[in-house]
Design a protein around this motif. Structure first.
Motif, PDB file in Angstrom:
ATOM      1  N   ARG A  73       8.975 -10.573  11.937  1.00 29.06           N
ATOM      2  CA  ARG A  73       7.678 -10.818  11.294  1.00 29.06           C
ATOM      3  C   ARG A  73       7.864 -11.538   9.961  1.00 29.06           C
ATOM      4  O   ARG A  73       7.093 -12.442   9.616  1.00 29.06           O
ATOM      5  N   THR A 119       6.148 -14.108  22.360  1.00 28.92           N
ATOM      6  CA  THR A 119       5.667 -13.183  21.345  1.00 28.92           C
ATOM      7  C   THR A 119       6.846 -12.308  20.906  1.00 28.92           C
ATOM      8  O   THR A 119       7.890 -12.262  21.576  1.00 28.92           O
ATOM      9  N   THR A 121       7.263  -9.046  20.942  1.00 29.89           N
ATOM     10  CA  THR A 121       7.615  -8.017  21.922  1.00 29.89           C
ATOM     11  C   THR A 121       8.219  -8.631  23.175  1.00 29.89           C
ATOM     12  O   THR A 121       9.187  -8.107  23.740  1.00 29.89           O
ATOM     13  N   GLU A 122       7.676  -9.763  23.629  1.00 26.36           N
ATOM     14  CA  GLU A 122       8.238 -10.444  24.794  1.00 26.36           C
ATOM     15  C   GLU A 122       9.683 -10.846  24.542  1.00 26.36           C
ATOM     16  O   GLU A 122      10.534 -10.697  25.420  1.00 26.36           O
TER      17      GLU A 122
END
Length: 298
Positions: A73, A119, A121-122
């Motif tokens: 992030r 993403t 999480t992906e």
């Protein structure tokens, strides 16, 4: 923690350290940030009751994954203000990394750039499942999802990656042969020789990070790529030396100007032609191209 338990914790962590670094690096594309994740993982691991942990490897990977997601992030915000194309930080790797075809493919610059399109999480689920063969239950614990949801994410991520990755299986030997031809042509200024090994729609990405000169956008097309490369090498009066190395498990070239490291170039090859060139000149990303970084997939 008693000395005996501390020694046991150190021994377990040391046995898995290279794996933890590799997991973090594949998720982040940054060796410096991966090292930070490893250190943060150790801090948390040092306070754990080992007797309460059934699977040490799974538990450590879980900690490293969560730390990597937090750091992703932060990296995302950094990349928004990055000058020019962002490329993963290259790693000088031992030749035997190329022998692990799955690991070498997952470490390639081309694959790491594909992972950038997932993403957060992906990306975590794909890396843990496809590269490190972590069970769905263990991944679920790491990303705070149910196993059923993780299976869906894994399937979606795999489809996304398959749609964007090269379908051709090219060995390190084949890549090296094409790279050698490119190197000979570059060293002799052989324009036609360079064009012969570049695909018509080849793409060159160069990363100077706003510190070293680099193209601010990807360069597309064999003619444009050759003009950019020859224009860059022709503008300097310094002696340019090029030596072949193994970066991220694949053949690459290292450039020096008057003996000083100037950059490294990785390649993507399909059908005996170069389809992708990845040129890193940002000095902050060249700290791992002089000595080998140990990696592990298990």
């Amino acid at each position: 923690m008693t000395d005996g338990r501390q020694d046991a914790a150190v021994a377990v962590f040391a046995a898995h350290r290279n794996l933890l670094f590799t997991v973090a690096y594949e998720m982040l594309g940054s060796a410096a940030d991966a090292e930070d994740v490893v250190q943060e993982t150790w801090i948390r691991w040092a306070s754990v009751d080992l007797d309460a942990v059934r699977e040490h490897r799974a538990y450590l990977v879980q900690i490293a994954t969560r730390q990597s997601l937090d750091r992703l992030r932060v990296l995302g915000r950094r990349k928004e203000t990055y000058v020019g194309p962002w490329l993963p930080e290259p790693l000088l790797t031992a030749p035997d990394v190329a022998e692990d075809i799955e690991l070498a493919d997952s470490l390639s610059t081309a694959m790491l750039l594909v992972l950038e399109t997932l993403t957060l999480t992906e990306r975590a689920v794909f890396v843990l499942r496809e590269v490190f063969d972590v069970s769905y239950d263990e991944i679920a614990a790491a990303v705070d999802k149910t196993p059923a949801t993780v299976r869906q994410i894994a399937r979606r991520a795999r489809q996304h990656v398959d749609a964007r990755r090269s379908r051709a299986v090219v060995s390190a030997t084949q890549t090296r042969a094409v790279m050698d031809s490119f190197q000979r042509a570059l060293e002799t200024g052989d324009l036609q020789g360079m064009l012969d090994v570049l695909a018509p729609d080849v793409v060159l990405m160069s990363d100077g990070g706003g510190i070293k000169q680099a193209a601010l956008r990807p360069i597309v097309g064999a003619g444009s790529v050759v003009r950019f490369i020859l224009g860059g090498t022709g503008k300097t009066e310094a002696a340019v030396t090029i030596d072949p190395i193994v970066l991220n498990g694949g053949p690459a070239l290292r450039f020096r100007l008057d003996g000083v490291l100037d950059g490294v170039m990785a390649f993507q090859v399909e059908n005996d032609r170069i389809t992708g060139l990845y040129f890193v000149r940002n000095p902050e990303k060249l700290t791992r191209v002089e000595s080998e970084t140990p990696l592990a997939a298990r």
